[in-house]
Design a protein around this motif. Sequence first.
Motif, PDB file in Angstrom:
ATOM      1  N   LEU A   1      -6.651   6.656   1.993  1.00  0.00           N
ATOM      2  CA  LEU A   1      -6.731   7.423   3.233  1.00  0.00           C
ATOM      3  C   LEU A   1      -6.528   6.521   4.447  1.00  0.00           C
ATOM      4  O   LEU A   1      -5.778   6.860   5.375  1.00  0.00           O
ATOM      5  CB  LEU A   1      -8.093   8.115   3.318  1.00  0.00           C
ATOM      6  CG  LEU A   1      -8.385   8.902   4.601  1.00  0.00           C
ATOM      7  CD1 LEU A   1      -7.489  10.128   4.683  1.00  0.00           C
ATOM      8  CD2 LEU A   1      -9.854   9.326   4.657  1.00  0.00           C
ATOM      9  N   ALA A   2      -7.187   5.364   4.432  1.00  0.00           N
ATOM     10  CA  ALA A   2      -7.058   4.425   5.549  1.00  0.00           C
ATOM     11  C   ALA A   2      -5.624   3.918   5.687  1.00  0.00           C
ATOM     12  O   ALA A   2      -5.118   3.770   6.810  1.00  0.00           O
ATOM     13  CB  ALA A   2      -8.015   3.256   5.358  1.00  0.00           C
ATOM     14  N   ALA A   3      -4.962   3.658   4.539  1.00  0.00           N
ATOM     15  CA  ALA A   3      -3.583   3.174   4.582  1.00  0.00           C
ATOM     16  C   ALA A   3      -2.656   4.238   5.166  1.00  0.00           C
ATOM     17  O   ALA A   3      -1.796   3.932   6.003  1.00  0.00           O
ATOM     18  CB  ALA A   3      -3.122   2.788   3.177  1.00  0.00           C
ATOM     19  N   ARG A   4      -2.830   5.492   4.751  1.00  0.00           N
ATOM     20  CA  ARG A   4      -1.995   6.571   5.283  1.00  0.00           C
ATOM     21  C   ARG A   4      -2.244   6.763   6.778  1.00  0.00           C
ATOM     22  O   ARG A   4      -1.313   6.944   7.570  1.00  0.00           O
ATOM     23  CB  ARG A   4      -2.287   7.876   4.544  1.00  0.00           C
ATOM     24  CG  ARG A   4      -1.848   7.886   3.086  1.00  0.00           C
ATOM     25  CD  ARG A   4      -2.078   9.276   2.497  1.00  0.00           C
ATOM     26  NE  ARG A   4      -1.663   9.354   1.108  1.00  0.00           N
ATOM     27  CZ  ARG A   4      -2.484   9.334   0.085  1.00  0.00           C
ATOM     28  NH1 ARG A   4      -3.782   9.222   0.294  1.00  0.00           N
ATOM     29  NH2 ARG A   4      -2.032   9.422  -1.152  1.00  0.00           N
ATOM     30  N   ALA A   5      -3.524   6.738   7.164  1.00  0.00           N
ATOM     31  CA  ALA A   5      -3.869   6.928   8.571  1.00  0.00           C
ATOM     32  C   ALA A   5      -3.315   5.789   9.427  1.00  0.00           C
ATOM     33  O   ALA A   5      -2.818   6.016  10.542  1.00  0.00           O
ATOM     34  CB  ALA A   5      -5.384   7.028   8.737  1.00  0.00           C
ATOM     35  N   GLY A   6      -3.401   4.571   8.909  1.00  0.00           N
ATOM     36  CA  GLY A   6      -2.896   3.423   9.655  1.00  0.00           C
ATOM     37  C   GLY A   6      -1.418   3.514   9.939  1.00  0.00           C
ATOM     38  O   GLY A   6      -0.943   3.080  11.003  1.00  0.00           O
ATOM     39  N   ASN A   7      -0.665   4.098   9.027  1.00  0.00           N
ATOM     40  CA  ASN A   7       0.776   4.244   9.229  1.00  0.00           C
ATOM     41  C   ASN A   7       1.100   5.225  10.351  1.00  0.00           C
ATOM     42  O   ASN A   7       2.206   5.211  10.888  1.00  0.00           O
ATOM     43  CB  ASN A   7       1.443   4.716   7.933  1.00  0.00           C
ATOM     44  CG  ASN A   7       1.442   3.643   6.862  1.00  0.00           C
ATOM     45  OD1 ASN A   7       1.385   2.453   7.155  1.00  0.00           O
ATOM     46  ND2 ASN A   7       1.472   4.060   5.602  1.00  0.00           N
TER      47      ASN A   7
ATOM     48  N   ASP B   1       0.825  -1.205   0.000  1.00  0.00           N
ATOM     49  CA  ASP B   1       0.000   0.000   0.000  1.00  0.00           C
ATOM     50  C   ASP B   1       0.861   1.258   0.000  1.00  0.00           C
ATOM     51  O   ASP B   1       0.533   2.253  -0.644  1.00  0.00           O
ATOM     52  CB  ASP B   1      -0.936   0.005   1.212  1.00  0.00           C
ATOM     53  CG  ASP B   1      -2.056  -1.021   1.098  1.00  0.00           C
ATOM     54  OD1 ASP B   1      -2.335  -1.446  -0.041  1.00  0.00           O
ATOM     55  OD2 ASP B   1      -2.623  -1.393   2.135  1.00  0.00           O
ATOM     56  N   ALA B   2       1.975   1.201   0.730  1.00  0.00           N
ATOM     57  CA  ALA B   2       2.865   2.360   0.785  1.00  0.00           C
ATOM     58  C   ALA B   2       3.512   2.623  -0.578  1.00  0.00           C
ATOM     59  O   ALA B   2       3.666   3.773  -0.994  1.00  0.00           O
ATOM     60  CB  ALA B   2       3.942   2.137   1.843  1.00  0.00           C
ATOM     61  N   ILE B   3       3.899   1.550  -1.271  1.00  0.00           N
ATOM     62  CA  ILE B   3       4.482   1.699  -2.612  1.00  0.00           C
ATOM     63  C   ILE B   3       3.467   2.323  -3.559  1.00  0.00           C
ATOM     64  O   ILE B   3       3.769   3.267  -4.295  1.00  0.00           O
ATOM     65  CB  ILE B   3       4.946   0.331  -3.158  1.00  0.00           C
ATOM     66  CG1 ILE B   3       6.128  -0.188  -2.340  1.00  0.00           C
ATOM     67  CG2 ILE B   3       5.342   0.443  -4.637  1.00  0.00           C
ATOM     68  CD1 ILE B   3       6.509  -1.618  -2.668  1.00  0.00           C
ATOM     69  N   LYS B   4       2.261   1.799  -3.541  1.00  0.00           N
ATOM     70  CA  LYS B   4       1.220   2.328  -4.437  1.00  0.00           C
ATOM     71  C   LYS B   4       0.887   3.772  -4.099  1.00  0.00           C
ATOM     72  O   LYS B   4       0.718   4.616  -4.990  1.00  0.00           O
ATOM     73  CB  LYS B   4      -0.039   1.471  -4.345  1.00  0.00           C
ATOM     74  CG  LYS B   4      -1.139   1.929  -5.305  1.00  0.00           C
ATOM     75  CD  LYS B   4      -2.349   1.035  -5.219  1.00  0.00           C
ATOM     76  CE  LYS B   4      -3.409   1.487  -6.226  1.00  0.00           C
ATOM     77  NZ  LYS B   4      -3.862   2.861  -5.983  1.00  0.00           N
ATOM     78  N   SER B   5       0.795   4.069  -2.806  1.00  0.00           N
ATOM     79  CA  SER B   5       0.466   5.430  -2.397  1.00  0.00           C
ATOM     80  C   SER B   5       1.531   6.414  -2.865  1.00  0.00           C
ATOM     81  O   SER B   5       1.218   7.493  -3.387  1.00  0.00           O
ATOM     82  CB  SER B   5       0.328   5.499  -0.869  1.00  0.00           C
ATOM     83  OG  SER B   5       0.102   6.822  -0.442  1.00  0.00           O
ATOM     84  N   GLY B   6       2.811   6.026  -2.717  1.00  0.00           N
ATOM     85  CA  GLY B   6       3.891   6.903  -3.152  1.00  0.00           C
ATOM     86  C   GLY B   6       3.903   7.100  -4.659  1.00  0.00           C
ATOM     87  O   GLY B   6       4.089   8.219  -5.150  1.00  0.00           O
ATOM     88  N   ALA B   7       3.681   6.018  -5.409  1.00  0.00           N
ATOM     89  CA  ALA B   7       3.666   6.119  -6.871  1.00  0.00           C
ATOM     90  C   ALA B   7       2.466   6.937  -7.343  1.00  0.00           C
ATOM     91  O   ALA B   7       2.580   7.755  -8.267  1.00  0.00           O
ATOM     92  CB  ALA B   7       3.627   4.715  -7.483  1.00  0.00           C
ATOM     93  N   ASP B   8       1.313   6.738  -6.717  1.00  0.00           N
ATOM     94  CA  ASP B   8       0.127   7.534  -7.055  1.00  0.00           C
ATOM     95  C   ASP B   8       0.393   9.018  -6.827  1.00  0.00           C
ATOM     96  O   ASP B   8       0.016   9.861  -7.637  1.00  0.00           O
ATOM     97  CB  ASP B   8      -1.072   7.100  -6.200  1.00  0.00           C
ATOM     98  CG  ASP B   8      -1.777   5.885  -6.773  1.00  0.00           C
ATOM     99  OD1 ASP B   8      -1.664   5.659  -7.993  1.00  0.00           O
ATOM    100  OD2 ASP B   8      -2.423   5.159  -6.008  1.00  0.00           O
ATOM    101  N   HIS B   9       1.035   9.305  -5.713  1.00  0.00           N
ATOM    102  CA  HIS B   9       1.296  10.708  -5.385  1.00  0.00           C
ATOM    103  C   HIS B   9       2.248  11.340  -6.405  1.00  0.00           C
ATOM    104  O   HIS B   9       2.054  12.492  -6.808  1.00  0.00           O
ATOM    105  CB  HIS B   9       1.888  10.807  -3.986  1.00  0.00           C
ATOM    106  CG  HIS B   9       1.932  12.199  -3.441  1.00  0.00           C
ATOM    107  ND1 HIS B   9       0.807  12.968  -3.274  1.00  0.00           N
ATOM    108  CD2 HIS B   9       2.969  12.972  -3.056  1.00  0.00           C
ATOM    109  CE1 HIS B   9       1.138  14.148  -2.796  1.00  0.00           C
ATOM    110  NE2 HIS B   9       2.451  14.183  -2.657  1.00  0.00           N
TER     111      HIS B   9
END
Length: 409
Positions: A127-133, A80-88
């Motif tokens: 959003l949930a993945a970022r918040a969970g971190n 999820d972190a990889i996808k979130s960073g690439a999306d951003h």
Amino acid sequence: MAVSRAGAKGMAKRKKAGGKARKTETRRPKSSGRLPAVRAMEAALAGVAHDIRTPLTGIVALAELLSASDLGTRERGWADAIKSGADHLAQIVTLLVDAVRADAKGLVIREEPFSPRLLAESVGEALAARAGNKSVAAEIFIGEMPALVTGDALRLRAALENLADNAVKFTREGSVRFDTTVTKAVRARMRLTFTFTDTGIGLAPADVKRLFKPFAQANEDVARRYGGAGLGLVFVRRIARAMGGDLTVASKPGKGSTFTLTALVKPAKAVSSDAATAPGGTPSSLTILCAEDNPYGRVVMNTILKELGHRADFVESGQAAVKAAAQGGYDAVLMDVALPDIDGLEATRRIQALPGKAGQVPVIGISGRGGPDHERAARAAGMNFYLTKPVSPSRLAEALAMIAARLRA
């Protein structure tokens, strides 16, 4: 250089007599030279965007597939972190190009079919993945949404992802909440409303006003503690207004903030209830011809299509795509716009000109350029869908599911 008194007088006279005309002459080169400079900047940014999106296409797609697979809690968090960073990164590229183009031409919104529920679910998951971190609680409430609408899904998602990122970024403890609603608007349109509420640092009224000034943070303390270029909300509001909506904020220092984004969309006819199927759940297996000249791109696309349950044949050029399509037997064609010999647009025209069923095969265009002019050219060439890189497997799944539904009809 020394100038004699007489010479100086003569120069003064000439300046006085012809000053008005000279002023006009000196202004013209400035104004006429600015447009080529802007165009050169746009071309340079488009080139950079293409170079960046090429690897991002694979990173985003594979990370999305990885997240959907059977992983442990820790490994899923990494994916999820990889996808979130690439999306951003992809959103930054899009917003950067939009910033320059909008300054010169105005932001023109694309019109393409998309599922607002899938879009909202994707934003909620991010959003949930970022918040969970950060050990911050996340509450996601997605109301009733239309099955399919037309609008600019790419920019809308970029705007929502930015708001989601900010909600978590400025919340150290407590919770973040994401709500969606839809209401009727004028001229048979619908108003999508997305609300992000956090229990973060909050803002004073004076700070709220500064949020929408380019390269400005709420205040110096926020800039120092949280970083950022101060561009995100400027472009989020620009996107919302270009889509017939707006971005508003309600906030109190120390109590948190609520950002509300609205956008107008047009209803689109849903071909079937499963037209918006997530990765791994496409109802019908299709035989697909894929024109892609990049070896890495072929590996990634083959992985995605297999995961979606489809079979693909690959060619490396536009002419090869036309030749393969002429033999028939394909349910759809994935056509990269940038190809050697003839480009994807010309290849699509030639496929559409083929006799019989071969000339009726649906074509999904894939391009690193998402401008309205590029999409209009693709549609004019005969492409039924137009996806911009990095291509999300879920968006590709939507297009293929719609094609499958038409074949069953």
